[in-house]
Design an enzyme around this catalytic site. Structure first.
Site, PDB file in Angstrom:
ATOM      1  N   ASP A 183      93.951   9.605  25.283  1.00  0.00           N
ATOM      2  CA  ASP A 183      94.424  10.870  24.736  1.00  0.00           C
ATOM      3  C   ASP A 183      93.336  11.935  24.732  1.00  0.00           C
ATOM      4  OD1 ASP A 183      92.895   9.602  22.816  1.00  0.00           O
ATOM      5  OD2 ASP A 183      94.511   9.339  21.385  1.00  0.00           O
ATOM      6  N   ASN A 218      98.073   5.305   9.721  1.00  0.00           N
ATOM      7  CA  ASN A 218      99.549   5.288   9.676  1.00  0.00           C
ATOM      8  C   ASN A 218     100.139   4.432  10.807  1.00  0.00           C
ATOM      9  OD1 ASN A 218      99.173   6.826  11.947  1.00  0.00           O
ATOM     10  ND2 ASN A 218     100.059   8.712  11.121  1.00  0.00           N
ATOM     11  N   HIS A 248      99.325   4.630  14.043  1.00  0.00           N
ATOM     12  CA  HIS A 248      99.449   5.242  15.368  1.00  0.00           C
ATOM     13  C   HIS A 248      98.512   4.577  16.376  1.00  0.00           C
ATOM     14  CE1 HIS A 248      96.314   8.553  14.251  1.00  0.00           C
ATOM     15  NE2 HIS A 248      95.751   7.829  15.198  1.00  0.00           N
ATOM     16  N   GLU A 303     102.372   9.156  17.082  1.00  0.00           N
ATOM     17  CA  GLU A 303     102.513   9.237  15.637  1.00  0.00           C
ATOM     18  C   GLU A 303     103.842   8.622  15.182  1.00  0.00           C
ATOM     19  OE1 GLU A 303     100.092   9.948  13.871  1.00  0.00           O
ATOM     20  OE2 GLU A 303      99.128  11.868  14.284  1.00  0.00           O
TER      21      GLU A 303
HETATM   22  C1  GLP Z   1      92.451   8.844  16.469  1.00  0.00           C
HETATM   23  C2  GLP Z   1      92.693   8.442  17.960  1.00  0.00           C
HETATM   24  C3  GLP Z   1      93.092   7.011  18.084  1.00  0.00           C
HETATM   25  C4  GLP Z   1      92.237   6.180  17.158  1.00  0.00           C
HETATM   26  C5  GLP Z   1      92.573   6.501  15.730  1.00  0.00           C
HETATM   27  C6  GLP Z   1      91.661   5.841  14.722  1.00  0.00           C
HETATM   28  O1  GLP Z   1      93.207   9.884  15.999  1.00  0.00           O
HETATM   29  N1  GLP Z   1      93.629   9.247  18.654  1.00  0.00           N
HETATM   30  O2  GLP Z   1      92.958   6.596  19.433  1.00  0.00           O
HETATM   31  O3  GLP Z   1      92.479   4.817  17.353  1.00  0.00           O
HETATM   32  O4  GLP Z   1      92.694   7.886  15.505  1.00  0.00           O
HETATM   33  O5  GLP Z   1      90.428   6.477  14.650  1.00  0.00           O
HETATM   34  P1  GLP Z   1      89.164   5.832  14.002  1.00  0.00           P
HETATM   35  O6  GLP Z   1      88.736   4.737  14.917  1.00  0.00           O
HETATM   36  O7  GLP Z   1      88.151   6.931  13.920  1.00  0.00           O
HETATM   37  O8  GLP Z   1      89.571   5.316  12.668  1.00  0.00           O
END
Ligand code: GLP
Length: 247
Positions: free
Chosen positions: A67, A136, A138, A143
């Protein structure tokens, strides 16, 4: 599905790097699906160390990322392209022209999605897709929703995601509100999926994704249907599953 319990973040990162390293050793020209966020940073550090120790050669590896924030250029310090370069690509011998992240500057969302989707299809199946998970549930930026989106799409970020990611920006207002992301179909086409989770903030997402019903309200729950998923979660991330007696 295999759930591997790690002691803590460091242990999770080491184990994940071992699995990715094994893939690169076995298939030097593999296609890796890569992820951003704080979760995989330690994994990338361990891989860089293995590279520096002469254990790994990334010269033929290709990569696609999950992404990218819409509106950020690859030079923006909070863009996922910048993250990938500074946390990983700049420190290994991967050919950057073989690394792909959605172009956050494509203004026309339909066009941006079409371009990245076509690129993914032209690359063939991802050999190993690395994933983190949002609080959440995702994955990528898919989402909670009433549906599972199949292909690349432009998504409005959930309020909780904007808040969670605000820690990286000067203020919450600076967090982009939209992102391009692989769809669930793109993610599920990977041959192997490696999902990492660390910390109590992820405990509910892990419990609901892997021990609850399969529902688009918890996008990670779809992974229960994939035939080759490895989850490496630390004790804190598994704490709710353990409390409930399901792990
Ligand atoms: C972000 C990314 C995800 C990631 C998630 C968790 O928004 N788009 O790919 O897995 O949130 O992030 P983190 O590893 O900083 O907790």
């Amino acid at each position: 599905m295999r759930i591997i319990e790690a002691k803590n973040y460091e242990d999770m990162s080491k184990k994940a790097a071992e699995i990715i390293a094994a893939k690169v050793v076995l298939h030097p020209n593999c296609l890796l699906g890569l992820a951003t966020g704080s979760t995989p940073v330690g994994t990338y550090q361990n891989l860089v160390k293995k590279y520096n120790d002469g254990e790994l050669d990334f010269s033929k590896v290709r990569s696609v990322n999950l992404d990218e924030y819409k509106g950020l250029s690859g030079e923006h310090e909070q863009s996922y392209r910048y993250f990938m370069n500074t946390n990983f690509f700049d420190h290994i011998n991967i050919d950057k022209s073989n690394t792909f992240v959605p172009n956050g500057l494509t203004e026309d969302s339909l066009e941006g999605c079409k371009q990245y989707n076509e690129l993914l299809h032209s690359m063939g199946a991802v050999d190993l897709q690395l994933l983190g998970i949002g609080g959440n549930g995702h994955i990528g930026f898919n989402e909670p929703s009433h549906e599972f989106k199949k292909e690349v799409h432009c998504v409005q970020l959930a309020e909780s995601t904007v808040e969670a990611n605000a820690r990286f920006f000067a203020s919450k207002e600076d967090v982009p509100k939209y992102a391009y992301t692989m769809g669930i179909g793109n993610i599920m086409s990977a041959k192997t999926i490696l999902l990492l989770a660390s910390g109590k903030e992820k405990a509910n997402a892990i419990y609901e994704s892997f021990f609850g019903p399969i529902t688009p309200k918890v996008q990670g729950s779809i992974l229960q249907l994939h035939t080759n998923v490895i989850v490496i979660a630390d004790e804190d991330a598994l704490s709710i599953a353990k409390e409930k007696g399901v792990f």
